[in-house]
Design a protein around this motif. Structure first.
Motif, mmCIF file in Angstrom:
data_model
loop_
_atom_site.group_PDB
_atom_site.id
_atom_site.type_symbol
_atom_site.label_atom_id
_atom_site.label_comp_id
_atom_site.label_asym_id
_atom_site.label_seq_id
_atom_site.Cartn_x
_atom_site.Cartn_y
_atom_site.Cartn_z
ATOM 1 N N MET A 9 0.896 -1.366 0.004
ATOM 2 C CA MET A 9 -0.195 0.619 -0.189
ATOM 3 C C MET A 9 0.886 1.286 -0.157
ATOM 4 S SD MET A 9 -3.376 -1.294 2.831
ATOM 5 C CE MET A 9 -1.043 -2.062 4.143
ATOM 6 N N GLY A 10 0.144 2.776 0.273
ATOM 7 C CA GLY A 10 0.592 3.672 0.184
ATOM 8 C C GLY A 10 0.687 5.526 -0.883
ATOM 9 N N PRO A 11 0.650 6.043 -0.984
ATOM 10 C CA PRO A 11 0.488 7.140 -1.895
ATOM 11 C C PRO A 11 0.475 7.023 -3.322
ATOM 12 C CG PRO A 11 0.823 8.139 0.496
ATOM 13 C CD PRO A 11 1.452 6.600 0.983
ATOM 14 N N ILE A 103 0.720 -8.296 -3.317
ATOM 15 C CA ILE A 103 -0.446 -8.014 -3.758
ATOM 16 C C ILE A 103 -0.871 -6.603 -3.730
ATOM 17 C CG2 ILE A 103 -3.100 -7.490 -3.373
ATOM 18 C CD1 ILE A 103 -3.395 -10.110 -1.840
ATOM 19 N N ASP A 104 -0.043 -5.200 -5.356
ATOM 20 C CA ASP A 104 0.420 -4.903 -5.226
ATOM 21 C C ASP A 104 -1.672 -3.698 -5.453
ATOM 22 O OD1 ASP A 104 0.580 -2.086 -6.277
ATOM 23 O OD2 ASP A 104 2.056 -2.292 -7.957
ATOM 24 N N CYS A 105 -1.613 -2.669 -4.517
ATOM 25 C CA CYS A 105 -3.034 -1.889 -4.014
ATOM 26 C C CYS A 105 -2.895 -0.741 -5.052
ATOM 27 C CB CYS A 105 -3.096 -2.344 -3.047
ATOM 28 S SG CYS A 105 -3.233 -3.714 -2.255
ATOM 29 N N CYS A 133 0.160 -9.737 5.425
ATOM 30 C CA CYS A 133 2.151 -8.537 6.240
ATOM 31 C C CYS A 133 1.235 -7.245 5.439
ATOM 32 C CB CYS A 133 2.909 -8.582 5.932
ATOM 33 S SG CYS A 133 4.049 -7.928 6.904
ATOM 34 N N GLY A 134 0.913 -6.416 5.937
ATOM 35 C CA GLY A 134 0.841 -4.897 4.901
ATOM 36 C C GLY A 134 2.147 -4.419 4.926
ATOM 37 N N ILE A 135 2.390 -4.247 4.206
ATOM 38 C CA ILE A 135 3.306 -3.375 3.971
ATOM 39 C C ILE A 135 3.008 -1.572 3.616
ATOM 40 C CG2 ILE A 135 5.578 -2.793 2.472
ATOM 41 C CD1 ILE A 135 5.804 -4.992 4.298
ATOM 42 N N TYR A 136 3.568 -0.314 4.204
ATOM 43 C CA TYR A 136 2.725 0.701 3.968
ATOM 44 C C TYR A 136 3.962 1.480 3.198
ATOM 45 C CZ TYR A 136 0.111 4.734 3.920
ATOM 46 O OH TYR A 136 -0.650 5.876 3.387
ATOM 47 N N LEU A 137 4.111 1.971 2.068
ATOM 48 C CA LEU A 137 5.788 2.717 1.308
ATOM 49 C C LEU A 137 5.012 3.890 1.835
ATOM 50 C CD1 LEU A 137 6.233 0.945 -1.505
ATOM 51 C CD2 LEU A 137 7.161 0.268 0.231
ATOM 52 N N HIS A 167 1.468 -5.599 10.550
ATOM 53 C CA HIS A 167 1.972 -3.994 9.422
ATOM 54 C C HIS A 167 3.147 -3.316 9.557
ATOM 55 C CE1 HIS A 167 -0.265 -0.426 7.412
ATOM 56 N NE2 HIS A 167 1.198 -0.269 8.039
ATOM 57 N N LEU A 168 3.983 -2.982 7.998
ATOM 58 C CA LEU A 168 5.118 -2.155 8.035
ATOM 59 C C LEU A 168 5.158 -1.214 7.177
ATOM 60 C CD1 LEU A 168 7.994 -5.606 6.862
ATOM 61 C CD2 LEU A 168 6.900 -4.482 10.040
ATOM 62 N N ASN A 169 6.138 -0.498 8.146
ATOM 63 C CA ASN A 169 6.128 1.298 7.138
ATOM 64 C C ASN A 169 7.274 0.967 6.871
ATOM 65 O OD1 ASN A 169 3.306 1.910 8.033
ATOM 66 N ND2 ASN A 169 4.171 1.810 10.045
#
Length: 272
Positions: A9-11, A103-105, A133-137, A167-169
């Motif tokens: 995930m991420g902007p 999974i590319d969101c 696992c959420g990956i927030y970029l 979750h990982l930032n």
């Protein structure tokens, strides 16, 4: 063996597709099975073609053309359509019983902070026994503007709270950062960073709001960031290691015999 995936995930522009391509190549180098899943109906091109693609179900271009929706409204429509046809996604991921999914969101932040769409997608995956696992970029250039950086911190916090998954930032594009000194204040957000940038001529209410935000970030200690330099194999491996640990990947794997082609000839010589 369990089923595992990363929800990336991420902007918009934060480097999600680049992250996925980098991870796919890293998985290949360490000989792990992984497949790319595209959940962005507005995606145009991929360095590595996805194994599962929402555009096979619905595309943003078609929605905008047929329903006269704008980009944001059209994207929300596409993902709501996916939820109405969630059996399509369940059938698609069912083909990958023991493989890892990336999974590319989409890059619309409201999907993770305002709407329950991604939460319901996570629930559907969890019903299929996926550990997520959420990956927030967050783009590393955000740190040049302290207020913008803390906006990113708050959006990451909101995603963590709403999705309720490990979750990982991650700070993306660290390979573009020339001076990496004094980054500890950003990896573990220092509330005084925001206070230092509060304009002295701003209203007292505005200054109080910024202090409240900074104190909330410090008191809850929910958010910290890992650096990602896609040109550094150790950096990529470290992110994957943290993600694996978050979802307990590998705890139920059976030991594998080494590939005979990977064993050095000196091994046999020294063993005789």
């Amino acid at each position: 063996m369990g089923r595992f995936c990363q929800l990336v995930m991420g902007p918009a522009g934060s480097g999600k597709s680049t992250y996925c391509a980098t991870m796919l190549n890293h998985f290949k180098s360490v000989k792990r099975n992984v497949h790319l899943v595209n959940l962005d109906p507005a995606a145009e091109a991929f360095e590595i073609e996805p194994s599962i693609d929402i555009r096979d179900l619905i595309s943003l271009d078609d929605v905008m053309e047929e329903l006269n929706f704008g980009p944001n409204g059209g994207l929300i429509y596409c993902l709501e359509f996916l939820l109405q046809n969630i059996d399509w996604l369940e059938d698609e991921v069912g083909a990958y019983e023991d493989d890892y999914l990336l999974i590319d969101c989409p890059g619309q932040i409201e999907l993770y902070t305002h709407f329950p769409i991604m939460t319901r997608i996570c629930e559907a995956l969890q019903r299929l026994d996926f550990r997520i696992c959420g990956i927030y970029l967050l783009e590393s250039q955000f740190v040049q503007d302290k207020a913008k950086f803390f906006s990113g911190v708050l959006s990451a916090t909101s995603a963590m709270i709403n999705l309720e998954i490990p979750h990982l930032n991650v700070f993306s594009k660290m390979d573009l950062v020339e001076d990496k000194s004094n980054w500890d204040r950003f990896f573990n957000p220092d509330p005084y960073l925001l206070e230092e940038e509060i304009p002295t001529k701003s209203s007292e209410r505005f200054q109080s709001l910024n202090r409240a935000i900074a104190n909330m970030v410090e008191s809850q200690s929910l958010v910290n960031f890992l650096p990602l330099d896609i040109t550094d194999e150790d950096s990529v491996a470290a992110i994957l290691s943290h993600a694996d640990n978050a979802i307990q990947y590998g705890e139920d794997l059976e030991p594998k015999d080494p590939d005979i082609e990977d064993v050095d000839d000196d091994f046999f010589t020294n063993s005789m």
